[in-house]
Design a protein around this motif. Structure first.
Motif, PDB file in Angstrom:
ATOM      1  N   VAL A  51      -8.981  -8.832 -17.284  1.00  0.00           N
ATOM      2  CA  VAL A  51      -9.284  -9.253 -16.055  1.00  0.00           C
ATOM      3  C   VAL A  51      -8.018  -8.733 -15.056  1.00  0.00           C
ATOM      4  CG1 VAL A  51      -9.580 -11.410 -15.284  1.00  0.00           C
ATOM      5  CG2 VAL A  51     -10.465 -10.591 -17.061  1.00  0.00           C
ATOM      6  N   ASN A  53      -5.588  -9.962 -11.441  1.00  0.00           N
ATOM      7  CA  ASN A  53      -5.871 -11.168 -11.028  1.00  0.00           C
ATOM      8  C   ASN A  53      -6.115 -11.498  -9.710  1.00  0.00           C
ATOM      9  OD1 ASN A  53      -2.842 -11.193 -12.092  1.00  0.00           O
ATOM     10  ND2 ASN A  53      -1.832  -9.904 -11.004  1.00  0.00           N
ATOM     11  N   GLU A  55      -9.469 -11.773  -9.988  1.00  0.00           N
ATOM     12  CA  GLU A  55     -10.748 -12.491 -10.382  1.00  0.00           C
ATOM     13  C   GLU A  55     -10.162 -13.699 -11.846  1.00  0.00           C
ATOM     14  OE1 GLU A  55     -13.460  -9.177 -12.061  1.00  0.00           O
ATOM     15  OE2 GLU A  55     -11.309  -8.840 -12.887  1.00  0.00           O
ATOM     16  N   ILE A  56      -8.572 -13.331 -11.950  1.00  0.00           N
ATOM     17  CA  ILE A  56      -8.677 -14.824 -12.867  1.00  0.00           C
ATOM     18  C   ILE A  56      -8.624 -15.794 -11.913  1.00  0.00           C
ATOM     19  CG2 ILE A  56      -6.017 -15.925 -13.647  1.00  0.00           C
ATOM     20  CD1 ILE A  56      -5.578 -13.515 -15.020  1.00  0.00           C
ATOM     21  N   ASN A  57      -8.476 -15.597 -10.447  1.00  0.00           N
ATOM     22  CA  ASN A  57      -7.624 -16.633  -9.123  1.00  0.00           C
ATOM     23  C   ASN A  57      -9.477 -17.632  -8.934  1.00  0.00           C
ATOM     24  OD1 ASN A  57      -6.109 -18.288  -7.238  1.00  0.00           O
ATOM     25  ND2 ASN A  57      -7.517 -16.828  -5.932  1.00  0.00           N
ATOM     26  N   TYR A  59     -11.641 -16.773 -10.633  1.00  0.00           N
ATOM     27  CA  TYR A  59     -12.389 -17.744 -11.747  1.00  0.00           C
ATOM     28  C   TYR A  59     -12.379 -19.463 -11.679  1.00  0.00           C
ATOM     29  CZ  TYR A  59     -13.577 -18.878 -17.019  1.00  0.00           C
ATOM     30  OH  TYR A  59     -14.028 -19.660 -17.914  1.00  0.00           O
ATOM     31  N   ILE A 132     -15.569 -12.972 -18.305  1.00  0.00           N
ATOM     32  CA  ILE A 132     -14.102 -14.059 -18.583  1.00  0.00           C
ATOM     33  C   ILE A 132     -14.203 -14.722 -19.103  1.00  0.00           C
ATOM     34  CG2 ILE A 132     -12.555 -15.363 -17.615  1.00  0.00           C
ATOM     35  CD1 ILE A 132     -13.421 -13.045 -14.709  1.00  0.00           C
ATOM     36  N   LEU A 136     -12.027 -15.103 -22.795  1.00  0.00           N
ATOM     37  CA  LEU A 136     -10.541 -16.752 -22.813  1.00  0.00           C
ATOM     38  C   LEU A 136     -10.904 -17.258 -24.852  1.00  0.00           C
ATOM     39  CD1 LEU A 136     -11.253 -18.071 -19.827  1.00  0.00           C
ATOM     40  CD2 LEU A 136      -9.289 -17.354 -20.588  1.00  0.00           C
ATOM     41  N   LEU A 142      -4.760 -14.489 -21.787  1.00  0.00           N
ATOM     42  CA  LEU A 142      -5.904 -14.405 -20.428  1.00  0.00           C
ATOM     43  C   LEU A 142      -5.643 -16.336 -20.555  1.00  0.00           C
ATOM     44  CD1 LEU A 142      -7.327 -13.856 -18.081  1.00  0.00           C
ATOM     45  CD2 LEU A 142      -9.334 -13.628 -20.171  1.00  0.00           C
ATOM     46  N   GLN A 145      -3.096 -17.755 -18.674  1.00  0.00           N
ATOM     47  CA  GLN A 145      -2.676 -17.054 -16.904  1.00  0.00           C
ATOM     48  C   GLN A 145      -3.862 -17.967 -16.301  1.00  0.00           C
ATOM     49  OE1 GLN A 145      -3.860 -12.785 -17.815  1.00  0.00           O
ATOM     50  NE2 GLN A 145      -2.210 -11.995 -16.960  1.00  0.00           N
ATOM     51  N   VAL A 146      -4.986 -18.024 -16.989  1.00  0.00           N
ATOM     52  CA  VAL A 146      -5.858 -18.829 -16.129  1.00  0.00           C
ATOM     53  C   VAL A 146      -5.518 -20.693 -16.084  1.00  0.00           C
ATOM     54  CG1 VAL A 146      -8.444 -19.635 -16.602  1.00  0.00           C
ATOM     55  CG2 VAL A 146      -7.783 -16.984 -16.683  1.00  0.00           C
ATOM     56  N   THR A 149      -3.393 -20.397 -13.148  1.00  0.00           N
ATOM     57  CA  THR A 149      -3.497 -20.205 -11.803  1.00  0.00           C
ATOM     58  C   THR A 149      -4.671 -21.913 -11.880  1.00  0.00           C
ATOM     59  OG1 THR A 149      -3.586 -17.848 -12.372  1.00  0.00           O
ATOM     60  CG2 THR A 149      -5.077 -18.955 -10.880  1.00  0.00           C
TER      61      THR A 149
END
Length: 160
Positions: A51, A53, A55-57, A59, A132, A136, A142, A145-146, A149
């Motif tokens: 994933v 950055n 996509e993480i944002n 999400y 995602i 997780l 990940l 990171q999520v 964020t």
């Protein structure tokens, strides 16, 4: 008592020794070349992130936008069911919704529809969002990171 070497003729001993050296040399070369080829592959290959950055944002923004609606739907379903345990509701599993009373089904379907729109409005497909979510469960990096964020977005004044 005779030695084993005395039982074999001299030519047989030479042949066995030369064969052993030959096979030993082949095995050594094989091990060394394998080690070099494995190490060169390890240095040359870097797996792409599952994933990125962006996509993480996206999400995290979608999750934050969905949370008030999720809590509201949960409370409404809880009132309808009463003291009973509220089953796990999964939007892409019709069986989890079909097991609810009719009014609760309507609430769940409405929540799922709104969530789908929120996900898409945040630039993800439902497939990406689900990928995602599944990742997780097994990927601590990940997950961190999520989480980071989500914290960053909640602190910023223009968060959803």
């Amino acid at each position: 008592m005779k030695k084993i070497s005395d039982l074999l003729p001299r030519t047989s001993r030479k042949r066995i020794l030369s064969q052993s050296l030959f096979f030993g040399a082949i095995a050594t070369v094989s091990v060394i070349s394998n080690a070099f080829s494995l190490s060169s592959k390890a240095y040359g290959q870097t797996l792409p992130p599952i994933v990125n950055n962006t996509e993480i944002n996206s999400y995290a923004q979608a999750v934050l936008a969905m949370e008030p609606a999720r809590q509201n739907a949960f409370e409404e379903i809880k009132k309808l069911i009463g003291n009973g345990e509220i089953p796990k509701i999964v939007c892409n599993d019709s069986n989890s919704i079909n097991g609810l009373p009719r009014k609760a089904q309507d609430i769940a379907v409405d929540y799922c529809s709104r969530s789908q729109k929120i996900v898409q409005d945040n630039g993800l497909s439902i497939a990406q969002f689900n990928k995602i979510t599944i990742e997780l469960q097994n990927n601590d990096i990940l997950k961190q990171q999520v989480y980071n964020t989500l914290l960053r977005l909640q602190k910023s004044p223009d968060s959803p």
